[in-house]
Scaffold this motif. Structure first.
Motif, PDB file in Angstrom:
ATOM      1  N   MET A   1       0.784  -1.194   0.000  1.00  0.00           N
ATOM      2  CA  MET A   1       0.000   0.000   0.000  1.00  0.00           C
ATOM      3  C   MET A   1       0.820   1.249   0.000  1.00  0.00           C
ATOM      4  O   MET A   1       0.908   1.876  -1.001  1.00  0.00           O
ATOM      5  N   SER A   2       1.427   1.602   1.037  1.00  0.00           N
ATOM      6  CA  SER A   2       2.221   2.822   0.880  1.00  0.00           C
ATOM      7  C   SER A   2       3.686   2.461   0.764  1.00  0.00           C
ATOM      8  O   SER A   2       4.045   1.371   0.407  1.00  0.00           O
ATOM      9  N   ALA A   3       4.415   3.298   1.169  1.00  0.00           N
ATOM     10  CA  ALA A   3       5.815   3.439   0.746  1.00  0.00           C
ATOM     11  C   ALA A   3       6.708   2.221   0.897  1.00  0.00           C
ATOM     12  O   ALA A   3       7.918   2.352   0.975  1.00  0.00           O
ATOM     13  N   VAL A   4       6.160   1.026   0.949  1.00  0.00           N
ATOM     14  CA  VAL A   4       7.124  -0.083   0.936  1.00  0.00           C
ATOM     15  C   VAL A   4       7.564  -0.309  -0.505  1.00  0.00           C
ATOM     16  O   VAL A   4       6.781  -0.721  -1.343  1.00  0.00           O
TER      17      VAL A   4
ATOM     18  N   GLY B   1       3.383   3.051  -4.765  1.00  0.00           N
ATOM     19  CA  GLY B   1       2.741   4.150  -4.046  1.00  0.00           C
ATOM     20  C   GLY B   1       1.302   4.384  -4.491  1.00  0.00           C
ATOM     21  O   GLY B   1       0.389   4.457  -3.684  1.00  0.00           O
ATOM     22  N   GLY B   2       1.113   4.421  -5.805  1.00  0.00           N
ATOM     23  CA  GLY B   2      -0.208   4.782  -6.313  1.00  0.00           C
ATOM     24  C   GLY B   2      -1.244   3.722  -6.053  1.00  0.00           C
ATOM     25  O   GLY B   2      -0.964   2.542  -5.899  1.00  0.00           O
ATOM     26  N   ALA B   3      -2.516   4.167  -6.004  1.00  0.00           N
ATOM     27  CA  ALA B   3      -3.595   3.205  -5.764  1.00  0.00           C
ATOM     28  C   ALA B   3      -3.844   2.407  -7.035  1.00  0.00           C
ATOM     29  O   ALA B   3      -3.846   2.939  -8.140  1.00  0.00           O
ATOM     30  N   PRO B   4      -4.099   1.156  -6.916  1.00  0.00           N
ATOM     31  CA  PRO B   4      -4.369   0.324  -8.092  1.00  0.00           C
ATOM     32  C   PRO B   4      -5.768   0.594  -8.617  1.00  0.00           C
ATOM     33  O   PRO B   4      -6.586   1.190  -7.914  1.00  0.00           O
ATOM     34  N   PRO B   5      -6.062   0.211  -9.842  1.00  0.00           N
ATOM     35  CA  PRO B   5      -7.394   0.430 -10.397  1.00  0.00           C
ATOM     36  C   PRO B   5      -8.473  -0.232  -9.540  1.00  0.00           C
ATOM     37  O   PRO B   5      -8.212  -1.090  -8.719  1.00  0.00           O
TER      38      PRO B   5
ATOM     39  N   ARG C   1       1.455  -5.894  -8.389  1.00  0.00           N
ATOM     40  CA  ARG C   1       1.046  -4.686  -7.692  1.00  0.00           C
ATOM     41  C   ARG C   1       1.811  -3.471  -8.207  1.00  0.00           C
ATOM     42  O   ARG C   1       1.258  -2.399  -8.371  1.00  0.00           O
TER      43      ARG C   1
ATOM     44  N   HIS D   1       0.523  -2.694 -11.762  1.00  0.00           N
ATOM     45  CA  HIS D   1      -0.935  -2.582 -11.849  1.00  0.00           C
ATOM     46  C   HIS D   1      -1.482  -3.497 -12.929  1.00  0.00           C
ATOM     47  O   HIS D   1      -2.396  -3.138 -13.655  1.00  0.00           O
TER      48      HIS D   1
END
Lengths: 102, 641, 169
Positions: free
Chosen positions: A1-4, C121-125, A53, A56
């Motif tokens: 989720m974040s900065a890992v 960092g960014g949110a996935p779709p 991840r 995406h």
């Protein structure tokens, strides 16, 4: 989720893989060797999920799906072989199962 | 010479026996005795019919014509363009009729003679194969194709002489090896000829060679003809390469009749007659041919005098009669030589078949000392044998008289001939008469000297065997009448027939009817002397020969042992060659080649013996190796960046 | 996921993995492996791979490991006197492993990873990692592989049955 950052996951996976590899080389009991092989497969799964991840893209997870399937098949057949070998030789010690010796 | 008339049926003549071969090879075993007995003689008979038809076609054409058929191009290599092509002119017509006709009779005879042999089918396969090869030889349009037939009959000779190879095949081997020596000479002659034919493509057909013959330098022609003659001495058993023929009697008797009397051995004579245009350009070679022929005739006759085995006598007789044929062609009387070839096929074939009948009736006995009085037991064999004996000894009226007489006359009077040649021939004729009548008397007259047990089984041979005997006997009687001397009856029709192909008989040096009659009288005289002496020795005073042999022991032993020629050859040539080949075998074949092959295998084995230790059976070690390998590859890619 | 969470999960993972390799009894190794699989599933969850995480638990831990345990119990193994290879082999293995690890990290992880994609960092779709999305990819792009895999499973079943069968008579 974040900065890992993704590298951390990769290093983790590499470490897991190494542990599995060393286990394959070091343990004597074949079933345990098999389990170490599963460890290595899981390390690879982690890499795929991490990259999925990162990029995406669902493709990585699809591959993990397949890896799991194949691992299941492989485990089934491998254990069947171990059972058959055990019936023949009464042992699951890798050192004693050396009929393919020259 | 007229250009050849193209036809399209000549291929049938050799093809029919070839079909017989295939039939026997593939279907013979299954089809059985009866079928083979029908097919094998049948195809040869068919070949004879085809040959006869070709002959009639040829007669319809003007003299000097030929029937030709080109089948297909065989060798196309630069300037060498040889075809498979057949040709029937006057000369090959005579040959092909003799080969197929006499061959047919012998096939029929073999049906009876070989009836109980377990290898019946194989025999007829080889016999048909031989007939095929011989027909190719005489029908060939060109020298290389002739050589193919030449080699083919040599091979079949080996196969047939060594037919009972489980007993002993060394006679077959000897025949083949000695033939090969002759063939080497033939090939060298052939190469030399090709080399000297000048520019342009060459088919080496006889027409072509005849056309170019005069362009070849004289010395080369002599060399070529001599080399070709070496081949002839091998194939036709002349000095010094005759040694295989007496040993060849180890084969079945019909084989001896066909191959060593009527056909194969005549190939050398045919070859020289075919190439007469070369030989007339080389008087030296002609002289060599004639001399060798005359000497052989005499030499072999002397050995034949003393042999006790019926077939051996006939074998040496064959060598001797072949000598006559070469004497004939050597003095330029080509048609006379061919004439004698034809009559010899009749009476010598008959003699061998008759001997076979005797042997068959005697249950396998071949020693004349154990025979005697057989005319009571085997009348047909006896009377046909008498006809043949009269023919071969040159008794007037029978076939041999006309042919032998003509050769002797030409030997005396031809520009290539001489008194000495005639003398050698005449003495040999006397000896021929003696040993033939000796054979006749010992075998058929007097007391039967066989064992009780054998004597009870002596019987006349079956019809399959006696019919050919009768046919050949008729031919032995009337066969000579096609070639009677010039001023008798209808003259020498045979020579006239062959003249367009072979050229006219040489101009007599000392011509004149008187000389001719004198010579004729002389040959009849020696024949009668031979008869008389034989009569004395074997009918009137049977003890005389033994007494004389004892008296002249040294000479007797020498001749009885064939002048020890085989032993001399063995000492001079055979032993050293065998030693050389054994050494070569040991050094090259076993040492180097086997060493290389086995050594390679052993090296591979040793190498793998080293590497197999990697296979410990320990799976984890394998996994470790894989890991190592994978790391190496990754490392390579990593470091490449 | 916060870095702290990551480190905790990573530590658990490593410990249980070491447990697989270092335990003497095979049963304990199996249990350690199950633990590893669970921790991994949790990590998958935090990486937005929900279906995969579920499958990990159901298939891997739930089926495969059960199979392992069945076999271990079937064979009724006594503990080996020596559970591991001799010292030399161990040393070499660890050495090679370390070498591999170092090389991998130095030459592959750090050079490759940062340059790829939108990033962690960014949110996935929307719906990333869900069953629908996985199914979408699976039954369109990867249909052929899917079918082949089913054949593979069939082969594996037959193979396993044949191999483990008791010989008749």
């Amino acid at each position: 989720m974040s900065a890992v950052p993704v590298e951390w996951f990769l290093v983790l996976a590499a470490l897991l893989f190494t542990i599995g590899a060393v286990g394959v080389l070091v343990r004597r009991n074949i079933i345990v060797i098999f389990m170490c092989i599963e460890l290595m497969l899981n390390a690879v799964n982690l890499v795929f999920v991490a990259f999925s991840r990162q990029l995406h893209s669902m493709d990585g997870q699809v591959v993990v799906f397949f890896v799991m399937t194949v691992a299941a098949a492989e485990a089934a057949v491998g254990l069947a072989i171990i059972i058959a070998a055990f019936r023949n030789r009464e042992t699951v010690n890798a050192d004693e199962l050396n009929l393919l010796r020259w | 010479m007229h250009p050849a008339t193209p036809v399209s049926f000549l291929w049938l003549i050799p093809a029919l026996p070839a079909f017989g071969v295939l039939f026997n090879v593939f279907l013979g075993r299954r089809a059985g005795h009866a079928a083979v007995s029908l097919v094998s003689p049948g195809v040869v008979g068919g070949a004879f019919v085809a040959a006869a038809y070709a002959f009639t076609r040829l007669l319809a054409l003007p003299p000097g014509s030929a029937l030709a058929e080109r089948l297909y191009p065989w060798i196309t290599a630069g300037t060498l363009q040889v075809d498979v092509a057949f040709r029937i002119d006057a000369l090959s017509a005579v040959m092909v009729l003799v080969v197929s006709g006499v061959g047919f009779l012998i096939h029929v005879y073999s049906v009876g003679y070989m009836h109980d042999d377990p290898d019946y089918v194989r025999y007829f396969t080889y016999l048909n194969l031989f007939t095929f090869a011989m027909l190719v030889l005489v029908l060939a349009d060109n020298l290389p194709l002739l050589f193919v037939g030449w080699e083919g009959v040599g091979l079949c000779s080996y196969l047939l002489i060594g037919f009972w190879y489980d007993k002993d095949a060394s006679a077959g081997k000897k025949a083949f090896v000695v033939n090969r020596i002759g063939d080497a000479g033939f090939l060298l002659g052939l190469f030399l000829l090709f080399w000297n034919l000048g520019g342009g493509a060459h088919s080496l057909s006889f027409d072509e060679i005849a056309a170019h013959a005069r362009q070849i330098p004289a010395g080369t022609v002599t060399a070529i003809t001599l080399l070709l003659f070496v081949g002839a001495t091998g194939k036709s058993a002349q000095l010094p390469l005759y040694v295989w023929l007496p040993d060849a009697m180890a084969g079945p008797t019909p084989v001896s009749a066909l191959i060593h009397a009527a056909t194969m051995v005549t190939a050398g004579v045919y070859m020289i007659a075919r190439l007469h245009f070369l030989y007339v350009l080389a008087p030296l070679s002609m002289g060599v041919v004639a001399t060798v022929g005359a000497l052989t005739a005499l030499f072999a006759a002397t050995i034949g005098l003393m042999q006790n085995d019926i077939k051996k006598v006939l074998a040496y007789s064959t060598v001797s009669q072949l000598g006559y044929m070469f004497l004939g062609v050597g003095v330029g009387a080509f048609s006379a030589g061919v004439f004698h070839l034809m009559t010899h096929a009749f009476f010598k074939g008959l003699l061998f078949l008759g001997a076979g009948s005797v042997i068959h009736g005697m249950g396998g006995e071949q020693d004349m000392q154990k025979m005697g009085g057989l005319r009571a037991y085997q009348p047909i064999t006896f009377w046909t044998f008498v006809a043949a004996t009269l023919a071969i000894t040159g008794i007037p009226g029978f076939a041999g008289f006309f042919s032998k007489d003509e050769i002797l006359a030409q030997a005396f009077s031809s520009p290539h001939g001489s008194v000495w040649l005639w003398l050698l021939g005449a003495i040999a004729a006397g000896l021929t008469s003696f040993y033939m009548f000796r054979l006749l008397f010992l075998t058929f007259f007097g007391e039967c000297r066989a064992d009780e047990h054998v004597r009870h089984h002596i019987h006349e041979s079956p019809a399959a065997m006696t019919m050919p005997l009768i046919v050949l006997a008729i031919l032995a009687v009337i066969g000579g009448y096609v070639g009677v001397p010039e001023h008798w009856l209808w003259g020498n029709r045979f020579a006239a027939f062959l003249e367009p192909v072979l050229g006219a008989p040489p101009e007599a040096v000392s011509a004149g009817a008187a000389t001719e009659y004198l010579l004729m009288g002389a040959s009849v005289l020696v024949a009668l002397i031979g008869l008389g002496v034989a009569y004395q020795f074997y009918i009137v005073q049977p003890g005389l020969p033994t007494f004389l042999a004892w008296k002249a022991q040294g000479a007797y032993n020498l001749i009885f042992n064939k002048y020890y020629v085989d032993e001399i050859y063995d000492l001079l040539f055979v032993r050293s060659t065998v030693r050389l080949s054994t050494w070569l075998w040991r050094f090259f074949d076993v040492g180097i080649i086997d060493g290389l092959v086995n050594g390679t295998a052993e090296a591979v084995g040793a190498n793998s013996g080293l590497w197999r230790r990697w296979q410990t059976g320990n799976v984890q070690q394998y996994a470790a190796s894989m890991l190592l390998g994978a790391m190496a590859i990754l490392g390579y890619f990593a470091l490449r960046r | 996921m916060s870095p702290v969470l990551f480190v905790i999960l990573a530590a658990m993972l490593i410990v249980s993995a070491l447990g697989v390799v270092l335990q003497r009894s095979p049963i304990r190794c199996a249990l350690a492996l199950v633990t590893t699989l669970f921790v991994l599933a949790v990590i998958f969850l935090f990486l937005d791979a929900q279906l995969v995480a579920a499958l990990q638990v159901i298939v891997y831990a739930g089926a495969i490991m059960v199979l392992f345990l069945f076999v271990i119990m079937l064979l009724n193994l006594q503990q080996d006197v020596r559970a591991m290879a001799w010292l030399g082999a161990r040393v070499v293995a660890v050495l090679m492993g370390s070498l591999f690890l170092l090389a991998a990290v130095r030459f592959f992880v750090y050079p490759l990873a940062p340059r790829l994609g939108p990033g962690m960092g960014g949110a996935p779709p929307e719906g990333f990692g869900s069953t629908e999305q996985l199914g979408q990819r699976l039954f369109t792009h990867y249909l052929f592989a899917f079918e082949i895999t089913s054949v593979l499973l069939l082969v594996a079943i037959i193979g396993a049955v044949v191999l483990a069968k008791r010989k008749l008579a």
